[in-house]
Design a protein around this motif. Structure first.
Motif, PDB file in Angstrom:
ATOM      1  N   LYS A  83      53.321  49.464  28.291  1.00  0.00           N
ATOM      2  CA  LYS A  83      53.382  48.012  28.096  1.00  0.00           C
ATOM      3  C   LYS A  83      53.726  47.304  29.398  1.00  0.00           C
ATOM      4  O   LYS A  83      53.236  46.223  29.676  1.00  0.00           O
ATOM      5  N   GLU A  84      54.591  47.916  30.207  1.00  0.00           N
ATOM      6  CA  GLU A  84      55.001  47.303  31.465  1.00  0.00           C
ATOM      7  C   GLU A  84      53.889  47.352  32.498  1.00  0.00           C
ATOM      8  O   GLU A  84      53.813  46.509  33.380  1.00  0.00           O
ATOM      9  N   ASP A  85      53.027  48.344  32.408  1.00  0.00           N
ATOM     10  CA  ASP A  85      51.943  48.506  33.367  1.00  0.00           C
ATOM     11  C   ASP A  85      50.648  47.899  32.843  1.00  0.00           C
ATOM     12  O   ASP A  85      49.595  48.527  32.865  1.00  0.00           O
ATOM     13  N   GLU A  86      50.725  46.655  32.391  1.00  0.00           N
ATOM     14  CA  GLU A  86      49.529  46.015  31.868  1.00  0.00           C
ATOM     15  C   GLU A  86      48.542  45.788  33.006  1.00  0.00           C
ATOM     16  O   GLU A  86      48.939  45.488  34.138  1.00  0.00           O
ATOM     17  N   PRO A  87      47.271  45.905  32.722  1.00  0.00           N
ATOM     18  CA  PRO A  87      46.282  45.713  33.782  1.00  0.00           C
ATOM     19  C   PRO A  87      46.268  44.263  34.268  1.00  0.00           C
ATOM     20  O   PRO A  87      46.438  43.326  33.493  1.00  0.00           O
ATOM     21  N   ARG A  88      46.085  44.112  35.544  1.00  0.00           N
ATOM     22  CA  ARG A  88      46.010  42.785  36.145  1.00  0.00           C
ATOM     23  C   ARG A  88      44.578  42.562  36.616  1.00  0.00           C
ATOM     24  O   ARG A  88      43.949  43.454  37.168  1.00  0.00           O
ATOM     25  N   ALA A  89      44.108  41.345  36.431  1.00  0.00           N
ATOM     26  CA  ALA A  89      42.749  41.023  36.862  1.00  0.00           C
ATOM     27  C   ALA A  89      42.759  40.711  38.352  1.00  0.00           C
ATOM     28  O   ALA A  89      43.688  40.121  38.885  1.00  0.00           O
ATOM     29  N   ALA A  90      41.724  41.126  39.009  1.00  0.00           N
ATOM     30  CA  ALA A  90      41.564  40.841  40.431  1.00  0.00           C
ATOM     31  C   ALA A  90      40.139  40.395  40.667  1.00  0.00           C
ATOM     32  O   ALA A  90      39.216  40.867  40.024  1.00  0.00           O
ATOM     33  N   ALA A  91      39.989  39.458  41.585  1.00  0.00           N
ATOM     34  CA  ALA A  91      38.652  38.982  41.914  1.00  0.00           C
ATOM     35  C   ALA A  91      38.480  39.003  43.420  1.00  0.00           C
ATOM     36  O   ALA A  91      39.372  38.597  44.164  1.00  0.00           O
ATOM     37  N   TRP A  92      37.353  39.493  43.850  1.00  0.00           N
ATOM     38  CA  TRP A  92      37.007  39.496  45.268  1.00  0.00           C
ATOM     39  C   TRP A  92      35.869  38.506  45.452  1.00  0.00           C
ATOM     40  O   TRP A  92      34.857  38.591  44.765  1.00  0.00           O
ATOM     41  N   VAL A  93      36.054  37.615  46.383  1.00  0.00           N
ATOM     42  CA  VAL A  93      35.004  36.663  46.686  1.00  0.00           C
ATOM     43  C   VAL A  93      34.338  37.120  47.967  1.00  0.00           C
ATOM     44  O   VAL A  93      34.971  37.209  49.014  1.00  0.00           O
ATOM     45  N   VAL A  94      33.064  37.413  47.883  1.00  0.00           N
ATOM     46  CA  VAL A  94      32.318  37.893  49.032  1.00  0.00           C
ATOM     47  C   VAL A  94      31.363  36.790  49.457  1.00  0.00           C
ATOM     48  O   VAL A  94      30.525  36.353  48.680  1.00  0.00           O
ATOM     49  N   ARG A  95      31.549  36.347  50.690  1.00  0.00           N
ATOM     50  CA  ARG A  95      30.686  35.302  51.213  1.00  0.00           C
ATOM     51  C   ARG A  95      29.848  35.868  52.338  1.00  0.00           C
ATOM     52  O   ARG A  95      30.318  36.703  53.103  1.00  0.00           O
ATOM     53  N   PRO A  96      28.648  35.398  52.482  1.00  0.00           N
ATOM     54  CA  PRO A  96      27.830  35.881  53.586  1.00  0.00           C
ATOM     55  C   PRO A  96      28.411  35.416  54.925  1.00  0.00           C
ATOM     56  O   PRO A  96      28.982  34.331  55.027  1.00  0.00           O
ATOM     57  N   HIS A  97      28.274  36.256  55.895  1.00  0.00           N
ATOM     58  CA  HIS A  97      28.807  35.937  57.219  1.00  0.00           C
ATOM     59  C   HIS A  97      27.853  34.938  57.901  1.00  0.00           C
ATOM     60  O   HIS A  97      26.684  35.215  58.070  1.00  0.00           O
ATOM     61  N   ASP A  98      28.381  33.798  58.262  1.00  0.00           N
ATOM     62  CA  ASP A  98      27.582  32.753  58.933  1.00  0.00           C
ATOM     63  C   ASP A  98      28.143  32.585  60.336  1.00  0.00           C
ATOM     64  O   ASP A  98      29.193  31.963  60.528  1.00  0.00           O
ATOM     65  N   PRO A  99      27.484  33.156  61.360  1.00  0.00           N
ATOM     66  CA  PRO A  99      28.034  33.107  62.702  1.00  0.00           C
ATOM     67  C   PRO A  99      28.060  31.707  63.307  1.00  0.00           C
ATOM     68  O   PRO A  99      28.951  31.384  64.093  1.00  0.00           O
ATOM     69  N   ALA A 100      27.134  30.857  62.955  1.00  0.00           N
ATOM     70  CA  ALA A 100      27.109  29.507  63.554  1.00  0.00           C
ATOM     71  C   ALA A 100      27.557  28.489  62.520  1.00  0.00           C
ATOM     72  O   ALA A 100      26.927  28.300  61.490  1.00  0.00           O
ATOM     73  N   PRO A 101      28.684  27.804  62.763  1.00  0.00           N
ATOM     74  CA  PRO A 101      29.104  26.762  61.798  1.00  0.00           C
ATOM     75  C   PRO A 101      28.170  25.561  61.871  1.00  0.00           C
ATOM     76  O   PRO A 101      27.609  25.244  62.906  1.00  0.00           O
ATOM     77  N   HIS A 102      28.022  24.862  60.805  1.00  0.00           N
ATOM     78  CA  HIS A 102      27.106  23.719  60.757  1.00  0.00           C
ATOM     79  C   HIS A 102      27.763  22.488  61.257  1.00  0.00           C
ATOM     80  O   HIS A 102      28.673  21.950  61.158  1.00  0.00           O
TER      81      HIS A 102
END
Length: 102
Positions: A83-102
């Motif tokens: 009960k103490e070790d309830e699963p925790r949700a995790a989210a990874w946000v993956v964004r494409p790498h943009d070398p030149a800012p707009h």
């Protein structure tokens, strides 16, 4: 169990101990092997709850009061920790790498 080309099934016949083969037809082939005998698990006499939880259910008829208390305590500790070790949700946000800012 053995079966020959015609489909006739033969059960091996035990021979005297000095013989090393089974008495079946010459053209018979093995179709099913006898189940291996299980080694019986000895009855645990200690009071370790984790060990008691792994024992076969049939052994519980032979437990004494101290073993039952150890088993119940182990089970309640396991339930409490789950009960103490309830699963925790995790989210990874993956964004494409943009070398030149707009």
């Amino acid at each position: 169990m053995y079966r020959d080309r015609r489909g006739v099934e033969y059960d091996p016949v035990p021979l005297p101990t000095h013989e090393v083969t089974a008495a079946v037809a010459v053209d018979a082939r093995i179709v099913k092997r006898p189940a291996a005998a299980r080694k019986p698990v000895p009855v645990y006499t200690g009071t370790d709850g984790a060990e008691l939880a792994q024992q076969p259910r049939g052994h519980r008829r032979q437990w004494n009061d101290r073993q039952w208390l150890a088993f119940e305590e182990h089970r309640s500790v396991e339930q409490q920790s789950s009960k103490e070790d309830e699963p925790r949700a995790a989210a990874w946000v993956v964004r494409p790498h943009d070398p030149a800012p707009h």
